[in-house]
Design an enzyme around this catalytic site. Structure first.
Site, PDB file in Angstrom:
ATOM      1  N   LEU A 213      -6.288   5.032   8.612  1.00  8.23           N
ATOM      2  CA  LEU A 213      -7.580   5.999   7.981  1.00  8.23           C
ATOM      3  C   LEU A 213      -7.865   6.809   9.163  1.00  8.23           C
ATOM      4  CD1 LEU A 213      -9.712   4.036   5.408  1.00  8.23           C
ATOM      5  CD2 LEU A 213      -7.960   5.506   4.972  1.00  8.23           C
ATOM      6  N   GLU A 214      -7.908   6.368  10.280  1.00  5.21           N
ATOM      7  CA  GLU A 214      -8.406   6.965  11.752  1.00  5.21           C
ATOM      8  C   GLU A 214      -7.571   8.333  11.721  1.00  5.21           C
ATOM      9  OE1 GLU A 214      -8.026   3.672  11.270  1.00  5.21           O
ATOM     10  OE2 GLU A 214      -9.182   2.459  12.225  1.00  5.21           O
TER      11      GLU A 214
ATOM     12  N   LYS B  80     -11.198   4.077   1.618  1.00  2.79           N
ATOM     13  CA  LYS B  80      -9.960   3.157   1.046  1.00  2.79           C
ATOM     14  C   LYS B  80     -10.880   2.494  -0.150  1.00  2.79           C
ATOM     15  CE  LYS B  80      -6.475   1.430   2.625  1.00  2.79           C
ATOM     16  NZ  LYS B  80      -5.646   0.757   3.543  1.00  2.79           N
TER      17      LYS B  80
ATOM     18  N   GLU C  48       0.996  -1.133   0.022  1.00  6.78           N
ATOM     19  CA  GLU C  48       0.025  -0.003   0.061  1.00  6.78           C
ATOM     20  C   GLU C  48       0.934   1.205  -0.003  1.00  6.78           C
ATOM     21  OE1 GLU C  48      -3.878  -0.826   2.405  1.00  6.78           O
ATOM     22  OE2 GLU C  48      -1.981  -1.093   3.553  1.00  6.78           O
TER      23      GLU C  48
ATOM     24  N   TYR D 296     -15.665  26.155  -1.802  1.00  7.84           N
ATOM     25  CA  TYR D 296     -15.419  24.415  -2.052  1.00  7.84           C
ATOM     26  C   TYR D 296     -14.263  24.145  -2.570  1.00  7.84           C
ATOM     27  CZ  TYR D 296     -20.663  25.163  -2.679  1.00  7.84           C
ATOM     28  OH  TYR D 296     -22.003  25.600  -2.654  1.00  7.84           O
TER      29      TYR D 296
END
Length: 122
Positions: A70-71, A97, A20, A52
């Site tokens: 990811l946290e 993901k 990864e 935006y």
């Protein structure tokens, strides 16, 4: 009022596995901003609201730094957004993901976090 930027797709080298980190994954980021509209919001002027494009740019900036989890990435992005725009009361961030490696039958894995100004100070 909710302002949302959804479906931002970016390739990032986040994850705990070496493959990864080396080859990257495709991530999708959704951001929801809870703001209290003021009188100035009704003047139809981009300088008096949340742009935006600037939110999009902040997402890309934070996603450039590889993280294992990811946290961690989700918390970092939420804190950066709240720190950048004082008009935002609360932010909800979802980072997915897509087609995670080693999980052939999984469409996505995601982490979602809501963070408000009170949480930011603690």
């Amino acid at each position: 009022m909710i302002i949302s930027v959804e479906g931002i797709q970016v390739i990032g080298n986040h994850g705990v596995y070496s493959e990864e980190r080396k080859h990257g994954n495709i991530f999708q980021v959704d951001v929801y901003l809870d703001i209290t509209p003021s009188e100035s919001f009704f003047r139809d002027n981009i300088l008096q609201t949340i742009n935006y494009k600037e939110v999009y740019d902040k997402v890309l900036e934070v996603m450039r730094t590889p993280r294992n989890l990811l946290e961690t990435l989700c918390i970092q992005l939420a804190k950066e957004i709240l720190s950048t725009w004082e008009e935002i009361n609360e932010v909800k961030v979802r980072i997915a993901k897509l087609r995670p490696r080693y999980m052939e039958q999984c469409e996505k894995a995601f982490v979602e976090l809501s963070l408000n100004r009170a949480n930011l100070k603690s």
